[in-house]
Design a protein around this motif. Structure first.
Motif, PDB file in Angstrom:
ATOM      1  N   GLY A  88      -9.321 107.399  -7.697  1.00 43.43           N
ATOM      2  CA  GLY A  88      -8.538 106.384  -8.384  1.00 43.43           C
ATOM      3  C   GLY A  88      -8.785 106.347  -9.879  1.00 43.43           C
TER       4      GLY A  88
ATOM      5  N   LEU B 226     -13.035 105.726  -5.142  1.00 44.09           N
ATOM      6  CA  LEU B 226     -12.616 104.833  -6.214  1.00 44.09           C
ATOM      7  C   LEU B 226     -12.777 105.485  -7.574  1.00 44.09           C
ATOM      8  CD1 LEU B 226     -14.282 101.550  -4.916  1.00 44.09           C
ATOM      9  CD2 LEU B 226     -11.859 102.137  -4.823  1.00 44.09           C
TER      10      LEU B 226
ATOM     11  N   THR C 175      -5.403  90.787   0.414  1.00 45.08           N
ATOM     12  CA  THR C 175      -6.262  91.821  -0.164  1.00 45.08           C
ATOM     13  C   THR C 175      -7.607  91.794   0.543  1.00 45.08           C
ATOM     14  OG1 THR C 175      -7.386  90.535  -1.893  1.00 45.08           O
ATOM     15  CG2 THR C 175      -5.177  91.360  -2.390  1.00 45.08           C
TER      16      THR C 175
ATOM     17  N   HIS D 119      -7.888  99.718 -10.269  1.00 44.21           N
ATOM     18  CA  HIS D 119      -9.131  99.834  -9.516  1.00 44.21           C
ATOM     19  C   HIS D 119      -8.750 100.019  -8.056  1.00 44.21           C
ATOM     20  CE1 HIS D 119     -13.137  99.396  -8.103  1.00 44.21           C
ATOM     21  NE2 HIS D 119     -12.995  98.171  -7.638  1.00 44.21           N
ATOM     22  N   GLY D 120      -8.996 101.188  -7.545  1.00 47.65           N
ATOM     23  CA  GLY D 120      -8.631 101.521  -6.176  1.00 47.65           C
ATOM     24  C   GLY D 120      -8.683 103.024  -6.032  1.00 47.65           C
TER      25      GLY D 120
ATOM     26  N   GLY E 295      -5.170 101.599  -2.011  1.00 45.80           N
ATOM     27  CA  GLY E 295      -4.543 100.528  -2.783  1.00 45.80           C
ATOM     28  C   GLY E 295      -4.990 100.551  -4.228  1.00 45.80           C
ATOM     29  N   GLU E 296      -4.604  99.488  -4.958  1.00 48.00           N
ATOM     30  CA  GLU E 296      -5.070  99.352  -6.328  1.00 48.00           C
ATOM     31  C   GLU E 296      -5.063  97.881  -6.718  1.00 48.00           C
ATOM     32  OE1 GLU E 296      -1.085  99.920  -9.061  1.00 48.00           O
ATOM     33  OE2 GLU E 296      -2.212 101.728  -8.594  1.00 48.00           O
ATOM     34  N   GLU E 297      -6.063  97.514  -7.496  1.00 50.50           N
ATOM     35  CA  GLU E 297      -6.184  96.156  -8.023  1.00 50.50           C
ATOM     36  C   GLU E 297      -6.139  96.218  -9.539  1.00 50.50           C
ATOM     37  OE1 GLU E 297      -9.178  94.602  -4.485  1.00 50.50           O
ATOM     38  OE2 GLU E 297      -9.957  94.966  -6.500  1.00 50.50           O
TER      39      GLU E 297
ATOM     40  N   GLU F 214      -9.453  97.751  -0.864  1.00 52.23           N
ATOM     41  CA  GLU F 214     -10.373  98.466  -1.751  1.00 52.23           C
ATOM     42  C   GLU F 214     -11.654  98.658  -0.966  1.00 52.23           C
ATOM     43  OE1 GLU F 214     -13.776  98.303  -3.752  1.00 52.23           O
ATOM     44  OE2 GLU F 214     -12.843  96.684  -4.895  1.00 52.23           O
TER      45      GLU F 214
ATOM     46  N   ASN G  39      -3.539  95.074   0.421  1.00 49.33           N
ATOM     47  CA  ASN G  39      -4.235  95.935  -0.534  1.00 49.33           C
ATOM     48  C   ASN G  39      -5.704  96.039  -0.143  1.00 49.33           C
ATOM     49  OD1 ASN G  39      -3.939  97.280  -3.390  1.00 49.33           O
ATOM     50  ND2 ASN G  39      -5.904  96.232  -3.374  1.00 49.33           N
TER      51      ASN G  39
ATOM     52  N   THR H 203     -11.678  93.617   0.316  1.00 47.61           N
ATOM     53  CA  THR H 203     -12.689  94.473  -0.290  1.00 47.61           C
ATOM     54  C   THR H 203     -13.869  94.544   0.670  1.00 47.61           C
ATOM     55  OG1 THR H 203     -12.056  93.806  -2.526  1.00 47.61           O
ATOM     56  CG2 THR H 203     -14.218  94.825  -2.256  1.00 47.61           C
TER      57      THR H 203
END
Length: 690
Positions: free
Chosen positions: A451, A427, A228, A476-477, A485-487, A255, A253, A230
């Motif tokens: 998102g 986001l 991941t 969250h993404g 992506g998404e978290e 973000e 992923n 960020t």
């Protein structure tokens, strides 16, 4: 100078060389040096896979969840120390609260999610599917933990939340983590990880830390790993394109920082309650964390007739924001993370000014409280206006990662949606309106490009978590520029760290593998009634085939009078033509009640404490007077329940599949009922009935 330590293969070690010097964002004084030079990144990844992964995979979801809860409670005890360090990043107390207590809150949230999973190391995912006419061949999906390591490369703005919001998810899923925070604020991450490791709560190998460069870590990723990231879209694209990630098909992923926007609805007038909500939200998002949030508002869209009124109101609001040393209780906005970050923000603002004008703030000076503008990395909030947003595109393409926002006009709701799309994916977006039609039109029109969308107005503003606050149970993404992506996202996030596989076989075999009873599997009949068994004694597949009961007209009439349900289909003997029924039909809830009368053992008090609920009830065939029903009652699944207090009765929840059939063998109703069942470890004579 103090040198930060890396936690590698079970030991704290410092990297080689002098390392990168890290500075206090408020005073400019050096704090520490960070280096990861000389670390064996291949050994780190191997250690996580061979030591941390097996330890976590052996734990059940409930055990992993309790581990998260214990860790969150432990970290809360050290909050005063963490706050003292966090101030050095330039964060105010409110900013630090988001990072520290928000991060710990993620641990608590995912700890609570354990109750949504079985007390197993794996889980069933979704519905099962019959694949044959004779019901002898079927399939279901399972989720099992991956056998790799989660590698988290995080941004500088949230050195604690950025770590905890990710590791909470991969730990609950059963995967270890290697965390690489942004170096500039890694001293705070190191302080938190030291407390985590010292607690002894995690199994060895569950967490490793890199303070400094990630070196060649990504060269060693394997197909079972998850990466991941960020940060900036540019850096994220470089990492996502790494040859090893592409070669091994490693899930990645991203973000990325995005050009989030807020829209003022056409219905909102100056001076109204919604107007005040709008202005307050902009000020909060521009000044929180000094604008260094991936979710901060960068673009502000307002009806063209209200452009001047908006920027003047925002400017007035920003004027009330006291900037300076975050240790001073009067200060509401602190410093940027460092001098380099300040320089980058100013360079990006120069690009924005090519097509916009500055209406509030100064590029060269800022009035501070209890701080030195030369030594500290402070900047004034900067509010810009771009009167031609479809021609001057910089605000839709350039992000100044600080307290910088641009106001732009729109002429119609369709234009507002089109402007939001020009950011190419974000986001989060917000729309402030009390008009449901405006809100619906914006959410459906702009939805594919964001998102998360917050519909904000006076009705929810008081309790709203706000535009810039990702929540553990929400994804969250975002698409496009935001990383695609998404978290987090509750259960959704956990599944990113697990392998979904389809399993095919007979109902008996799928039941044995999943530990969830599948319709059509062979039941386990016993002379002991299921309700006479304690929780530990009940086995998935335990089954009771009841006696029969013939439904009478009196049953239907009496239930109608008892329940007051006199719906015509149950009571009308003369005018059912054109309906689905041949004659008055028994109430569905009566059939379920009659089924309970057949399978319940009420001869004496037993381990069953109470009826806990009802799921998935369906009525498939009418039951008329003269029809005879019977029930196949099967233990479908067992769910552990924890004792919150020492005085609580040890107990669990049992799911029972209730299949009601008529004299022809056809199913007339099916449901899942839940009972709370006492555990055998308690002597019934010593406890009160529940």
């Amino acid at each position: 100078m103090n040198k930060l330590e890396n936690y590698v293969t079970g030991s704290w070690i410092t990297g080689d060389g002098e390392g990168q010097t890290l500075f206090n964002a408020v005073t400019g004084d050096p704090i520490a040096a960070a280096s990861s030079k000389g670390l064996d990144f291949s050994a780190m990844a191997d250690y996580a896979r061979k030591v941390g992964n097996p330890a976590l995979r052996k734990m059940t979801f409930h055990e992993r969840g309790r581990m998260l809860r214990a860790l969150a409670t432990h970290l809360q005890q050290h909050l005063p120390e963490f706050y003292r360090i966090s101030y050095q990043t330039g964060a105010t107390k409110a900013d630090s609260w988001i990072d520290l207590e928000g991060g710990i809150g993620n641990l608590f949230s995912y700890a609570s999610l354990r109750r949504r999973f079985p007390n197993e190391t794996y889980c069933v995912d979704g519905e099962s599917h019959n694949l044959s006419k004779q019901h002898s061949f079927m399939a279901t999906h399972l989720l099992v933990p991956k056998e790799g390591v989660a590698i988290h490369i995080n941004a500088f703005n949230f050195p604690v939340w950025g770590m905890l919001e990710k590791v909470a998810v991969n730990w609950l899923a059963g995967m270890p983590a290697i965390v690489k925070p942004a170096t500039v604020t890694s001293y705070l991450t190191e302080a938190v990880v030291k407390k985590i490791i010292a607690s002894g709560i995690l199994p060895e190998g569950a967490l490793q830390l890199i303070c400094g460069s990630a070196g060649d870590l990504l060269d060693h990723v394997q197909s079972q790993d998850v990466v991941t990231f960020t940060g900036s879209a540019y850096t994220g694209l470089k990492l996502k394109s790494h040859p090893a990630i592409l070669r091994e098909s490693v899930p990645f992923n991203m973000e990325a920082d995005s050009l989030n926007c807020i829209v003022l609805g056409e219905d909102v007038e100056p001076g109204s309650a919604d107007w005040e909500v709008f202005i307050k939200e902009i000020r909060k998002e521009m000044t929180a964390k000094a604008g260094q949030k991936c979710t901060a508002i960068r673009r502000i869209f307002v009806p063209d007739s209200k452009l001047e009124a908006v920027w003047k109101a925002v400017a007035t609001s920003l004027e009330q924001t006291i900037i300076g040393n975050p240790l001073n209780e009067k200060v509401r906005m602190g410093a940027l993370a460092g001098a380099t970050q300040k320089q980058e923000v100013l360079e990006q603002v120069d690009k924005l000014l090519a097509g916009s004008q500055l209406v509030y703030g100064s590029l060269n000076s800022v009035q501070l409280l209890d701080a030195d503008p030369v030594k500290g990395s402070f900047i004034s909030p900067l509010l810009l206006v771009n009167e031609r947003p479809f021609e001057n595109l910089a605000p839709h393409e350039v992000e100044a990662f600080g307290p910088v926002s641009t106001i732009m006009p729109y002429k119609s709701a369709e234009e507002a949606i089109e402007l939001s799309r020009l950011g190419k994916g974000s986001l989060v977006s917000s729309v402030v309106t009390s008009n449901p039609a405006i809100a619906r039109n914006y959410v459906l029109g702009a939805g594919p490009w964001h998102g998360r969308i917050l519909v904000l107005n006076q009705q929810c503003a008081k309790e709203s978590t706000g535009h810039g606050s990702p929540l553990p149970l929400l994804v969250h993404g975002g698409p496009g520029r935001a990383g695609g992506g998404e978290e987090m996202g509750g259960l959704r996030g956990v599944k990113h760290y697990m392998q979904r596989l389809a399993v095919q076989g007979s109902p008996d075999m799928i039941t044995a593998i999943s530990n969830v009873y599948q319709p059509g599997a062979t039941g386990k009949e016993d002379v002991v009634h299921p309700f006479r068994k304690y929780f530990e004694e009940i086995v998935v597949g335990d089954q009771l085939l009841t006696g029969r009961r013939t439904i009478t007209e009196s049953d239907i009439s009496n239930f109608a009078n008892l329940s007051w349900d006199h719906f015509y289909a149950h009571t009308d003997h003369t005018s059912l033509e054109g309906t689905l029924f041949e004659k008055p039909v028994a109430h569905g809830y009566f059939i379920l009640s009659a089924a309970a009368g057949l399978f319940v053992d009420g001869s004496a008090k037993g381990p069953v404490l109470l009826n806990y609920g009802l799921d998935e009830l369906r009525f498939m065939k009418p039951v008329y007077a003269g029809n005879t029903i019977r029930v196949k009652f099967t233990c479908k699944e067992k769910i552990e329940q924890e004792q919150k207090l020492d005085t609580d009765l040890p107990r669990g929840i049992v799911k029972w599949l209730v299949e009601v059939s008529d004299e022809t063998g056809d199913q007339v109703a099916v449901a899942t009922i839940l009972t709370m069942v006492r555990k055998k470890s308690v002597d019934p004579s010593d406890s009160k009935d529940v």
